[in-house]
Scaffold this motif. Structure first.
Motif, PDB file in Angstrom:
ATOM      1  N   UNK A  13       0.755  -1.173   0.051  1.00  0.00           N
ATOM      2  CA  UNK A  13      -0.093  -0.002   0.001  1.00  0.00           C
ATOM      3  C   UNK A  13       0.980   1.188  -0.086  1.00  0.00           C
ATOM      4  N   UNK A  14       1.876   1.329  -1.017  1.00  0.00           N
ATOM      5  CA  UNK A  14       2.917   2.423  -0.898  1.00  0.00           C
ATOM      6  C   UNK A  14       2.681   3.238  -1.962  1.00  0.00           C
ATOM      7  N   UNK A  36       4.456  -1.424  -3.092  1.00  0.00           N
ATOM      8  CA  UNK A  36       3.232  -2.303  -3.788  1.00  0.00           C
ATOM      9  C   UNK A  36       2.186  -1.417  -3.958  1.00  0.00           C
ATOM     10  N   UNK A  37       1.374  -1.692  -4.958  1.00  0.00           N
ATOM     11  CA  UNK A  37       0.118  -1.110  -5.152  1.00  0.00           C
ATOM     12  C   UNK A  37      -1.030  -2.051  -5.604  1.00  0.00           C
ATOM     13  N   UNK A  38      -2.181  -1.719  -5.435  1.00  0.00           N
ATOM     14  CA  UNK A  38      -3.139  -2.741  -5.745  1.00  0.00           C
ATOM     15  C   UNK A  38      -3.844  -2.306  -7.162  1.00  0.00           C
ATOM     16  N   UNK A  39      -4.218  -0.910  -7.413  1.00  0.00           N
ATOM     17  CA  UNK A  39      -5.102  -0.488  -8.451  1.00  0.00           C
ATOM     18  C   UNK A  39      -4.307   0.794  -9.229  1.00  0.00           C
ATOM     19  N   UNK A  94       9.766  -5.927   5.903  1.00  0.00           N
ATOM     20  CA  UNK A  94       8.518  -5.881   5.481  1.00  0.00           C
ATOM     21  C   UNK A  94       7.625  -4.930   6.203  1.00  0.00           C
ATOM     22  N   UNK A  95       7.030  -4.096   5.522  1.00  0.00           N
ATOM     23  CA  UNK A  95       6.078  -3.367   6.186  1.00  0.00           C
ATOM     24  C   UNK A  95       4.751  -3.490   5.587  1.00  0.00           C
ATOM     25  N   UNK A  96       3.855  -4.086   6.385  1.00  0.00           N
ATOM     26  CA  UNK A  96       2.522  -4.203   6.140  1.00  0.00           C
ATOM     27  C   UNK A  96       1.457  -2.845   6.470  1.00  0.00           C
ATOM     28  N   UNK A  97       1.396  -2.230   5.310  1.00  0.00           N
ATOM     29  CA  UNK A  97       0.601  -0.883   5.416  1.00  0.00           C
ATOM     30  C   UNK A  97      -0.645  -0.822   4.599  1.00  0.00           C
ATOM     31  N   UNK A  98      -0.981  -1.714   3.546  1.00  0.00           N
ATOM     32  CA  UNK A  98      -1.971  -1.761   2.987  1.00  0.00           C
ATOM     33  C   UNK A  98      -3.294  -2.252   3.784  1.00  0.00           C
ATOM     34  N   UNK A  99      -4.228  -1.477   3.540  1.00  0.00           N
ATOM     35  CA  UNK A  99      -5.546  -1.740   4.173  1.00  0.00           C
ATOM     36  C   UNK A  99      -6.615  -0.943   3.798  1.00  0.00           C
TER      37      UNK A  99
END
Length: 254
Positions: A13-14, A36-39, A94-99
């Protein structure tokens, strides 16, 4: 001195907001960062370009983290990219930011909305970590983005708070499980932060006054404020910090 020189990081989610600020901060300290990105490919490319303009190294990777298929495909792409750039498909941070945000009182909460938030905020994060572990070097760092709403009761955020409470539990459990590998696992709990997610709050004077009134410091965070804390927990300076829920909220609702 670049404290993260020769380190490799993945920030989910960066493409914007807090995630982008963290990616930029880690790159500033010398890490090669997978954005990382989703869309929103355009936003991700913009983040990567900005990092490169500042002298850092980064590349974009797309994935739907709400499904195992998407998570596996992301790591397959990362394996290829990391091997090409560093010579091995391994990484350090690892940074888990996506939400997924979820604003709704219980009376109006829908099953679909809650399922979507759980799929990304909880299930997706857990399986990203699962897939990351064989690739994460011993002595690495895992940082999960939680929220101050796990401590403070906001009825309109009941579903969102539920997902972030799960993030806290996962953080504590994995800190214990991964201790023998010297992998630290911590969570950051931001308070009110000026991002796109909170545009409705900061889009009018009353909302800005409300946000300022929550904090003991009389203001609100910028994404860079959260990123500085994330950098600390990603660095060697935090080597003896694990299983912690670090609230970065300016003393919200003390």
């Amino acid at each position: 001195m670049l404290q993260l020189k020769n380190k490799t990081a993945l920030v989910t989610g960066a493409s914007r907001g807090i995630g982008r600020a963290i990616a930029e901060r880690l790159a500033q300290e010398g890490a090669l960062v997978a954005v990382h990105y989703a869309r929103n490919r355009e936003a991700a490319d913009e983040a990567v370009e900005h990092i490169r303009e500042e002298g850092g190294e980064a590349f974009a990777v797309q994935a739907d983290l709400g499904s195992m298929t998407g998570i596996r495909q992301m790591f397959e792409a990362l394996d290829r990219e990391w091997a090409e750039r560093t010579g091995e498909a391994r990484f350090d941070i690892l940074v888990n930011n996506a939400g997924v945000p979820l604003i709704s009182p219980l009376e109006e909460l829908t099953e679909q909305a809650l399922d979507e938030a759980i799929a990304v905020n909880v299930k997706g994060m857990l399986f990203v970590i699962q897939q990351a572990l064989p690739r994460l070097r011993d002595g690495g760092r895992i940082l999960n983005l939680s929220s101050a709403v796990t401590r403070i009761a906001f009825p309109d955020l009941i579903g969102y708070s539920l997902t972030k409470g799960a993030v806290n539990t996962i953080t504590l459990t994995l800190a214990k499980a991964l201790g023998p590998r010297q992998i630290t696992v911590n969570a950051i709990q931001p308070g009110m932060t000026e991002t796109d997610m909170n545009a409705a709050v900061f889009g009018n004077p009353d909302g800005r006054a409300f946000a300022a009134g929550l904090s003991a410091l009389g203001g609100w965070a910028q994404p860079e404020d959260i990123a500085d804390a994330a950098f600390f927990l990603s660095s060697a300076d935090s080597r003896w910090v694990t299983g912690q829920l670090l609230e970065v909220s300016g003393g919200t609702n003390l």
